[in-house]
Design a protein around this motif. Structure first.
Motif, PDB file in Angstrom:
ATOM      1  N   TRP A 145       0.755  -1.261   0.066  1.00  0.00           N
ATOM      2  CA  TRP A 145       0.024   0.109  -0.036  1.00  0.00           C
ATOM      3  C   TRP A 145       0.823   1.303   0.046  1.00  0.00           C
ATOM      4  O   TRP A 145       0.830   2.414  -1.015  1.00  0.00           O
ATOM      5  N   TYR A 146       1.640   1.319   0.796  1.00  0.00           N
ATOM      6  CA  TYR A 146       2.604   2.446   1.032  1.00  0.00           C
ATOM      7  C   TYR A 146       3.976   2.439   0.120  1.00  0.00           C
ATOM      8  O   TYR A 146       4.524   3.478   0.139  1.00  0.00           O
ATOM      9  N   SER A 147       4.200   1.497  -0.307  1.00  0.00           N
ATOM     10  CA  SER A 147       5.158   1.201  -1.309  1.00  0.00           C
ATOM     11  C   SER A 147       6.808   1.371  -0.918  1.00  0.00           C
ATOM     12  O   SER A 147       7.455   1.910  -1.463  1.00  0.00           O
ATOM     13  N   TYR A 148       6.863   0.947   0.563  1.00  0.00           N
ATOM     14  CA  TYR A 148       8.171   1.028   1.134  1.00  0.00           C
ATOM     15  C   TYR A 148       9.284   0.155   0.543  1.00  0.00           C
ATOM     16  O   TYR A 148       8.737  -1.295   0.331  1.00  0.00           O
ATOM     17  N   PRO A 149      10.387   0.528   0.418  1.00  0.00           N
ATOM     18  CA  PRO A 149      11.270  -0.579   0.214  1.00  0.00           C
ATOM     19  C   PRO A 149      11.677  -1.296   1.330  1.00  0.00           C
ATOM     20  O   PRO A 149      11.363  -1.257   2.403  1.00  0.00           O
ATOM     21  N   LEU A 150      12.152  -2.640   0.932  1.00  0.00           N
ATOM     22  CA  LEU A 150      12.467  -3.787   1.812  1.00  0.00           C
ATOM     23  C   LEU A 150      13.335  -3.304   2.708  1.00  0.00           C
ATOM     24  O   LEU A 150      13.106  -3.725   4.163  1.00  0.00           O
ATOM     25  N   ARG A 151      14.192  -2.549   2.518  1.00  0.00           N
ATOM     26  CA  ARG A 151      15.364  -2.095   3.730  1.00  0.00           C
ATOM     27  C   ARG A 151      14.510  -1.059   4.745  1.00  0.00           C
ATOM     28  O   ARG A 151      14.951  -1.274   5.706  1.00  0.00           O
ATOM     29  N   ALA A 152      13.526  -0.330   4.269  1.00  0.00           N
ATOM     30  CA  ALA A 152      12.734   0.628   5.367  1.00  0.00           C
ATOM     31  C   ALA A 152      12.008  -0.235   5.887  1.00  0.00           C
ATOM     32  O   ALA A 152      11.784  -0.018   7.171  1.00  0.00           O
ATOM     33  N   ILE A 153      11.316  -1.499   5.402  1.00  0.00           N
ATOM     34  CA  ILE A 153      10.185  -2.122   6.233  1.00  0.00           C
ATOM     35  C   ILE A 153      11.086  -2.917   7.207  1.00  0.00           C
ATOM     36  O   ILE A 153      10.739  -3.097   8.397  1.00  0.00           O
ATOM     37  N   SER A 154      12.265  -3.321   6.819  1.00  0.00           N
ATOM     38  CA  SER A 154      13.245  -4.305   7.658  1.00  0.00           C
ATOM     39  C   SER A 154      13.736  -3.183   9.037  1.00  0.00           C
ATOM     40  O   SER A 154      13.453  -3.674  10.114  1.00  0.00           O
ATOM     41  N   ALA A 155      13.971  -2.065   8.594  1.00  0.00           N
ATOM     42  CA  ALA A 155      14.446  -1.202   9.628  1.00  0.00           C
ATOM     43  C   ALA A 155      12.972  -0.799  10.676  1.00  0.00           C
ATOM     44  O   ALA A 155      13.231  -0.591  11.765  1.00  0.00           O
ATOM     45  N   GLN A 156      11.848  -0.505  10.153  1.00  0.00           N
ATOM     46  CA  GLN A 156      10.781  -0.063  10.661  1.00  0.00           C
ATOM     47  C   GLN A 156      10.324  -1.287  11.769  1.00  0.00           C
ATOM     48  O   GLN A 156       9.935  -1.176  12.756  1.00  0.00           O
ATOM     49  N   VAL A 164      11.709 -10.108   5.800  1.00  0.00           N
ATOM     50  CA  VAL A 164      10.817  -9.357   5.497  1.00  0.00           C
ATOM     51  C   VAL A 164      10.418 -10.070   4.045  1.00  0.00           C
ATOM     52  O   VAL A 164       9.149 -10.322   3.958  1.00  0.00           O
ATOM     53  N   LYS A 165      11.227 -10.386   3.204  1.00  0.00           N
ATOM     54  CA  LYS A 165      10.893 -11.263   2.113  1.00  0.00           C
ATOM     55  C   LYS A 165      10.098 -12.384   2.319  1.00  0.00           C
ATOM     56  O   LYS A 165       9.299 -12.629   1.672  1.00  0.00           O
ATOM     57  N   ALA A 166      10.568 -13.237   3.251  1.00  0.00           N
ATOM     58  CA  ALA A 166       9.960 -14.306   3.471  1.00  0.00           C
ATOM     59  C   ALA A 166       8.323 -14.006   4.275  1.00  0.00           C
ATOM     60  O   ALA A 166       7.689 -14.941   3.875  1.00  0.00           O
ATOM     61  N   SER A 167       8.122 -13.210   4.896  1.00  0.00           N
ATOM     62  CA  SER A 167       7.133 -12.753   5.603  1.00  0.00           C
ATOM     63  C   SER A 167       5.972 -12.289   4.415  1.00  0.00           C
ATOM     64  O   SER A 167       4.809 -12.920   4.268  1.00  0.00           O
ATOM     65  N   LEU A 168       6.658 -11.322   3.305  1.00  0.00           N
ATOM     66  CA  LEU A 168       5.784 -11.015   2.225  1.00  0.00           C
ATOM     67  C   LEU A 168       5.594 -12.253   1.376  1.00  0.00           C
ATOM     68  O   LEU A 168       4.500 -12.225   0.793  1.00  0.00           O
ATOM     69  N   PHE A 169       6.364 -13.257   1.209  1.00  0.00           N
ATOM     70  CA  PHE A 169       6.027 -14.429   0.400  1.00  0.00           C
ATOM     71  C   PHE A 169       4.981 -15.289   0.825  1.00  0.00           C
ATOM     72  O   PHE A 169       4.034 -15.564   0.161  1.00  0.00           O
ATOM     73  N   ARG A 170       4.999 -15.408   2.309  1.00  0.00           N
ATOM     74  CA  ARG A 170       3.909 -16.330   2.748  1.00  0.00           C
ATOM     75  C   ARG A 170       2.769 -15.447   2.690  1.00  0.00           C
ATOM     76  O   ARG A 170       1.744 -15.939   2.716  1.00  0.00           O
ATOM     77  N   SER A 171       2.749 -14.122   2.889  1.00  0.00           N
ATOM     78  CA  SER A 171       1.353 -13.284   2.800  1.00  0.00           C
ATOM     79  C   SER A 171       1.017 -13.606   1.727  1.00  0.00           C
ATOM     80  O   SER A 171      -0.362 -13.686   1.320  1.00  0.00           O
ATOM     81  N   ARG A 172       1.815 -13.300   0.528  1.00  0.00           N
ATOM     82  CA  ARG A 172       1.347 -13.597  -0.900  1.00  0.00           C
ATOM     83  C   ARG A 172       0.629 -14.838  -1.178  1.00  0.00           C
ATOM     84  O   ARG A 172      -0.404 -14.854  -1.853  1.00  0.00           O
ATOM     85  N   LYS A 173       1.438 -15.811  -0.587  1.00  0.00           N
ATOM     86  CA  LYS A 173       0.810 -17.019  -0.869  1.00  0.00           C
ATOM     87  C   LYS A 173      -0.732 -17.419  -0.035  1.00  0.00           C
ATOM     88  O   LYS A 173      -1.437 -17.975  -0.698  1.00  0.00           O
ATOM     89  N   LYS A 174      -0.622 -16.907   0.790  1.00  0.00           N
ATOM     90  CA  LYS A 174      -1.768 -16.951   1.670  1.00  0.00           C
ATOM     91  C   LYS A 174      -3.086 -15.975   0.941  1.00  0.00           C
ATOM     92  O   LYS A 174      -3.933 -16.537   0.893  1.00  0.00           O
ATOM     93  N   LEU A 175      -2.849 -14.857   0.591  1.00  0.00           N
ATOM     94  CA  LEU A 175      -3.694 -14.042  -0.417  1.00  0.00           C
ATOM     95  C   LEU A 175      -3.911 -14.955  -1.523  1.00  0.00           C
ATOM     96  O   LEU A 175      -5.265 -15.094  -1.803  1.00  0.00           O
ATOM     97  N   LYS A 176      -3.186 -15.364  -2.076  1.00  0.00           N
ATOM     98  CA  LYS A 176      -3.413 -16.370  -3.481  1.00  0.00           C
ATOM     99  C   LYS A 176      -4.670 -17.534  -2.940  1.00  0.00           C
ATOM    100  O   LYS A 176      -5.478 -17.691  -3.820  1.00  0.00           O
ATOM    101  N   THR A 177      -4.509 -18.203  -1.863  1.00  0.00           N
ATOM    102  CA  THR A 177      -5.180 -19.256  -1.327  1.00  0.00           C
ATOM    103  C   THR A 177      -6.610 -18.690  -0.910  1.00  0.00           C
ATOM    104  O   THR A 177      -7.597 -19.277  -1.315  1.00  0.00           O
ATOM    105  N   TYR A 178      -6.511 -17.644  -0.088  1.00  0.00           N
ATOM    106  CA  TYR A 178      -7.644 -16.734   0.029  1.00  0.00           C
ATOM    107  C   TYR A 178      -8.661 -16.313  -1.012  1.00  0.00           C
ATOM    108  O   TYR A 178      -9.590 -16.598  -1.104  1.00  0.00           O
ATOM    109  N   LEU A 179      -7.994 -15.873  -1.984  1.00  0.00           N
ATOM    110  CA  LEU A 179      -8.586 -15.529  -3.335  1.00  0.00           C
ATOM    111  C   LEU A 179      -9.220 -16.667  -4.075  1.00  0.00           C
ATOM    112  O   LEU A 179     -10.432 -16.519  -4.503  1.00  0.00           O
ATOM    113  N   GLU A 180      -8.487 -17.911  -3.955  1.00  0.00           N
ATOM    114  CA  GLU A 180      -9.300 -19.072  -4.728  1.00  0.00           C
ATOM    115  C   GLU A 180     -10.218 -19.507  -4.107  1.00  0.00           C
ATOM    116  O   GLU A 180     -11.485 -19.673  -4.435  1.00  0.00           O
ATOM    117  N   LYS A 181     -10.181 -19.424  -2.537  1.00  0.00           N
ATOM    118  CA  LYS A 181     -11.422 -19.826  -1.869  1.00  0.00           C
ATOM    119  C   LYS A 181     -12.465 -18.855  -2.122  1.00  0.00           C
ATOM    120  O   LYS A 181     -13.779 -19.473  -1.726  1.00  0.00           O
TER     121      LYS A 181
END
Length: 186
Positions: A145-156, A164-181
């Motif tokens: 939503w806010y388009s923060y770079p990965l470095r800023a997210i990791s610092a925040q 951060v990459k792993a968390s986003l990957f898991r979230s995208r995977k969950k989103l895909k599953t949720y959308l399919e359901k």
């Protein structure tokens, strides 16, 4: 000035509504635009268009949360400007990467049918976000939503970039599953 008073100015067609909106939310909207566009001039242009769009949208709309309403307008205008710049061979950077990351789990908006379903898709994604733990949701929103770079997210969030990459990957995977359901065609 409170949001209700600013909204009353819009409803009364008082042009000071724009000045007050800029005072209250100008920096907030600029930060959204700049993170997407990385250009001072383009960001300023989007902010000016935000006030114009708000002027035309209020009334008939009366947003519940003015900051989110103005932020959404700014974000949409900024992405439109980004696409226009990219078409003109002037864009690039973080936004391309962000859109590519989301592309694997969010359906394409190219067909007429999909354009009609975009509003329902937005509601579905909002429902999905409510299922995430607070921190995971915040990381997802910071990136997409806010388009923060990965470095800023990791610092925040006091995380490594790999986490951060792993968390986003898991979230995208969950989103895909949720959308399919939810029978959203991918």
């Amino acid at each position: 000035m409170t949001d209700d008073k600013i909204l009353d100015l819009y409803w009364g067609r008082d042009e000071t509504a724009i000045t007050e909106s800029d005072k209250q939310y100008g920096k907030y909207c600029y930060s959204i635009a700049y993170r997407i566009l990385s250009s001072h001039e383009d960001s300023e242009e989007c902010i000016n268009e935000t006030w114009l769009n708000a002027w035309h949208a209020i009334p008939p709309q009366r947003p519940g949360k003015l900051s989110l309403f103005l932020g959404r307008i700014t974000r949409n205008l900024s992405f439109d400007k980004f696409r226009a710049n990219r078409t003109a061979k002037r864009g690039g950077g973080e936004i391309v990467l962000i859109l590519d990351e989301l592309n694997e789990c969010v359906p394409s908006a190219n067909s007429t049918e999909q354009v009609i379903l975009n509003q329902e898709l937005g509601k579905t994604i909002n429902r999905f976000l409510q299922t995430l733990p607070d921190r995971e949701c915040s990381v997802f929103l910071a990136r997409y939503w806010y388009s923060y770079p990965l470095r800023a997210i990791s610092a925040q969030f006091c995380m490594t970039e790999n986490n951060v990459k792993a968390s986003l990957f898991r979230s995208r995977k969950k989103l895909k599953t949720y959308l399919e359901k939810e029978d959203i065609t991918l």
